[in-house]
Design a protein around this motif. Structure first.
Motif, mmCIF file in Angstrom:
data_model
loop_
_atom_site.group_PDB
_atom_site.id
_atom_site.type_symbol
_atom_site.label_atom_id
_atom_site.label_comp_id
_atom_site.label_asym_id
_atom_site.label_seq_id
_atom_site.Cartn_x
_atom_site.Cartn_y
_atom_site.Cartn_z
ATOM 1 N N GLY A 140 0.826 -1.206 0.000
ATOM 2 C CA GLY A 140 0.000 0.000 0.000
ATOM 3 C C GLY A 140 0.856 1.250 0.000
ATOM 4 O O GLY A 140 0.552 2.229 -0.681
ATOM 5 N N GLY A 141 1.950 1.214 0.773
ATOM 6 C CA GLY A 141 2.885 2.332 0.772
ATOM 7 C C GLY A 141 3.540 2.515 -0.575
ATOM 8 O O GLY A 141 3.763 3.642 -1.036
ATOM 9 N N GLY A 142 3.858 1.400 -1.254
ATOM 10 C CA GLY A 142 4.430 1.489 -2.588
ATOM 11 C C GLY A 142 3.479 2.117 -3.579
ATOM 12 O O GLY A 142 3.888 2.834 -4.491
ATOM 13 N N ALA A 143 2.181 1.846 -3.400
ATOM 14 C CA ALA A 143 1.178 2.477 -4.266
ATOM 15 C C ALA A 143 1.130 3.979 -4.033
ATOM 16 O O ALA A 143 0.693 4.732 -4.911
ATOM 17 C CB ALA A 143 -0.192 1.859 -4.021
ATOM 18 N N ALA A 144 1.550 4.410 -2.850
ATOM 19 C CA ALA A 144 1.645 5.854 -2.586
ATOM 20 C C ALA A 144 2.856 6.418 -3.332
ATOM 21 O O ALA A 144 2.712 7.246 -4.216
ATOM 22 C CB ALA A 144 1.762 6.105 -1.085
ATOM 23 N N THR A 145 4.047 5.952 -2.975
ATOM 24 C CA THR A 145 5.258 6.290 -3.733
ATOM 25 C C THR A 145 6.276 5.183 -3.523
ATOM 26 O O THR A 145 6.201 4.418 -2.562
ATOM 27 C CB THR A 145 5.915 7.624 -3.286
ATOM 28 N N TYR A 146 7.267 5.137 -4.403
ATOM 29 C CA TYR A 146 8.296 4.110 -4.277
ATOM 30 C C TYR A 146 9.269 4.405 -3.143
ATOM 31 O O TYR A 146 10.178 3.615 -2.880
ATOM 32 C CB TYR A 146 9.061 3.920 -5.594
ATOM 33 N N ILE A 147 9.089 5.520 -2.456
ATOM 34 C CA ILE A 147 9.869 5.817 -1.252
ATOM 35 C C ILE A 147 9.106 5.350 -0.017
ATOM 36 O O ILE A 147 9.674 4.732 0.890
ATOM 37 C CB ILE A 147 10.172 7.321 -1.150
ATOM 38 N N VAL A 148 7.817 5.626 0.030
ATOM 39 C CA VAL A 148 6.996 5.252 1.185
ATOM 40 C C VAL A 148 6.968 3.737 1.367
ATOM 41 O O VAL A 148 7.025 3.234 2.494
ATOM 42 C CB VAL A 148 5.561 5.798 1.039
ATOM 43 N N GLU A 161 11.148 -9.499 -0.875
ATOM 44 C CA GLU A 161 10.245 -9.686 -2.011
ATOM 45 C C GLU A 161 9.114 -8.670 -1.976
ATOM 46 O O GLU A 161 8.784 -8.041 -2.999
ATOM 47 C CB GLU A 161 9.671 -11.099 -1.969
ATOM 48 N N VAL A 162 8.527 -8.472 -0.799
ATOM 49 C CA VAL A 162 7.420 -7.533 -0.661
ATOM 50 C C VAL A 162 7.905 -6.095 -0.864
ATOM 51 O O VAL A 162 7.234 -5.284 -1.517
ATOM 52 C CB VAL A 162 6.748 -7.698 0.718
ATOM 53 N N ILE A 163 9.073 -5.781 -0.321
ATOM 54 C CA ILE A 163 9.627 -4.439 -0.507
ATOM 55 C C ILE A 163 9.894 -4.175 -1.983
ATOM 56 O O ILE A 163 9.624 -3.082 -2.500
ATOM 57 C CB ILE A 163 10.912 -4.267 0.328
ATOM 58 N N ALA A 164 10.423 -5.175 -2.692
ATOM 59 C CA ALA A 164 10.671 -5.024 -4.129
ATOM 60 C C ALA A 164 9.369 -4.772 -4.881
ATOM 61 O O ALA A 164 9.317 -3.951 -5.803
ATOM 62 C CB ALA A 164 11.363 -6.272 -4.668
ATOM 63 N N LEU A 165 8.303 -5.468 -4.499
ATOM 64 C CA LEU A 165 7.000 -5.251 -5.127
ATOM 65 C C LEU A 165 6.487 -3.834 -4.867
ATOM 66 O O LEU A 165 5.884 -3.207 -5.747
ATOM 67 C CB LEU A 165 5.984 -6.275 -4.608
ATOM 68 N N SER A 166 6.747 -3.331 -3.665
ATOM 69 C CA SER A 166 6.296 -1.971 -3.347
ATOM 70 C C SER A 166 7.041 -0.944 -4.189
ATOM 71 O O SER A 166 6.453 0.047 -4.641
ATOM 72 C CB SER A 166 6.482 -1.686 -1.853
ATOM 73 N N VAL A 167 8.331 -1.178 -4.408
ATOM 74 C CA VAL A 167 9.112 -0.278 -5.259
ATOM 75 C C VAL A 167 8.598 -0.323 -6.695
ATOM 76 O O VAL A 167 8.453 0.713 -7.358
ATOM 77 C CB VAL A 167 10.614 -0.647 -5.211
ATOM 78 N N ALA A 168 8.323 -1.529 -7.183
ATOM 79 C CA ALA A 168 7.806 -1.684 -8.544
ATOM 80 C C ALA A 168 6.476 -0.953 -8.714
ATOM 81 O O ALA A 168 6.240 -0.281 -9.733
ATOM 82 C CB ALA A 168 7.638 -3.170 -8.873
ATOM 83 N N ALA A 169 5.604 -1.063 -7.714
ATOM 84 C CA ALA A 169 4.315 -0.369 -7.774
ATOM 85 C C ALA A 169 4.512 1.141 -7.823
ATOM 86 O O ALA A 169 3.853 1.846 -8.598
ATOM 87 C CB ALA A 169 3.460 -0.753 -6.565
ATOM 88 N N GLY A 170 5.428 1.632 -6.994
ATOM 89 C CA GLY A 170 5.686 3.067 -6.975
ATOM 90 C C GLY A 170 6.298 3.581 -8.264
ATOM 91 O O GLY A 170 5.945 4.666 -8.752
ATOM 92 N N LEU A 171 7.219 2.803 -8.844
ATOM 93 C CA LEU A 171 7.827 3.212 -10.112
ATOM 94 C C LEU A 171 6.805 3.229 -11.240
ATOM 95 O O LEU A 171 6.799 4.142 -12.077
ATOM 96 C CB LEU A 171 8.977 2.261 -10.460
#
Length: 253
Positions: A140-148, A161-171
Motif C-alpha cells: 500500500g505504501g508502494g502504491a503511494a510512492t516508491y519511497i513510502v 520480495e514484498v519491498i521489491a514489489l512496493s518499489v515496482a508499484a511506486g515506479l
C-alpha cells in the motif's frame, strides 16, 4: 586500464557524467520521437531500469549497475542522501503566498491522495495473496510512492520480495503520472499554482508529478512538487503506524 581505474576512483564524478549523458539522450529521444509529449524524464527512468537490470545480470549482484566497479559511484549518487536533498530542494522555488491560496482544497487533496493510494495498494496486495498486515501496508505504501513503500516495509520488517514489489508499484505509478499528466491537464484545469498543488497532493509521487508538470508548464513544477513532497513525508510517517495498525486490527496478523 588506467582510464578505467581513474574513473573508478572518482566514481561520484563519473556517475554525474553517466547520468548527464542518459538525460541528454532521453531528452533527444523525447524531442525526436514524440515531439516532447513523452517527457524526457520518463524515458530516462525506463533507460535507468534497463541499465539496472543489465548491470545486475552482468555482475550477479543486487545493486544493478552500481555492482560494477566502474559505475560504483551511481550507488552513492542514487542513495538516500542526495535523493532527499533533491526532493527537499524543489520546495525552495515555491511562493508561500501561493501555497496559502490552496487552503482547504490542497489539504483535502493531500489526505485523499494518501488514503486512496494505501487502500488501493492494500486491496491489490490482498488480491494477489499478500493478506498479512505487514505486506499489505508495505505494498500500500508502494502504491503511494516508491519511497513510502520501502520505508514502511523496512520499519515493519517486511520481506525483501514484498519491498521489491512496493518499489515496482511506486515506479509504475511515477511513470504513468509522468506520461499522463500533459494529456489530462487540459481537462482538469491544471494550469495554475493552486491546481498544481492539489494535483501534487492527489498523485503524491514527486518524480512523476515534477516530470509531468515540466512537460505541461515548467512554472507549475515547484507547486506540485511541494505538496508531493509533503505527501511523501506524511506517507512515511503514517504507513508503518496508522495504516499498519488499522490493517492489523482488521486482519489480525
Amino acid at each position: 586500464m588506467e582510464i578505467v581505474e581513474l574513473l573508478a576512483k572518482n566514481g561520484l564524478v563519473f556517475a554525474f557524467v553517466v547520468i548527464g549523458l542518459v538525460m541528454w539522450v532521453s531528452y533527444q529521444l523525447s524531442d525526436k520521437l514524440s515531439a516532447g509529449r513523452l517527457h524526457g524524464s520518463a524515458i530516462a527512468i525506463i533507460i535507468g531500469l534497463f541499465l539496472a537490470w543489465l548491470g545486475g545480470t552482468i555482475s550477479g549482484g543486487s545493486k544493478g549497475l552500481a555492482d560494477l566497479t566502474l559505475f560504483s559511484g551511481i550507488g552513492l549518487m542514487g542513495g538516500s542522501m542526495l535523493r532527499d536533498l533533491a526532493i527537499v530542494s524543489t520546495a525552495y522555488g515555491v511562493n508561500m503566498r501561493e501555497i496559502r491560496k490552496a487552503g482547504l482544497a490542497g489539504a483535502t487533496a493531500l489526505a485523499l491522495g494518501i488514503i486512496v493510494s494505501f487502500i488501493v495498494g492494500a486491496l491489490v496486495a490482498a488480491a494477489f495473496g499478500y493478506t498479512d498486515a505487514i505486506s499489505m501496508a508495505t505494498i500500500g505504501g508502494g502504491a503511494a510512492t516508491y519511497i513510502v513503500g520501502p520505508v514502511t516495509g523496512t520499519a515493519l520488517g517486511a520481506s525483501s520480495e514484498v519491498i521489491a514489489l512496493s518499489v515496482a508499484a511506486g515506479l509504475l505509478k511515477a511513470v504513468l503520472v509522468m506520461i499522463g499528466t500533459p494529456f489530462v491537464a487540459p481537462y482538469i484545469g491544471l494550469n495554475n499554482a493552486k491546481s498544481a498543488m492539489a494535483y501534487g497532493g492527489l498523485m503524491g509521487t514527486t518524480s512523476g508529478v515534477a516530470g509531468g508538470l515540466a512537460a505541461t508548464d515548467k512554472r507549475l513544477v515547484p507547486y506540485g512538487a511541494m505538496t508531493a513532497t509533503f505527501y511523501t513525508g506524511l506517507g512515511c510517517l503514517m504507513g508503518p503506524s496508522v495504516f499498519y495498525l488499522i490493517l492489523l486490527a482488521m486482519f489480525g496478523n
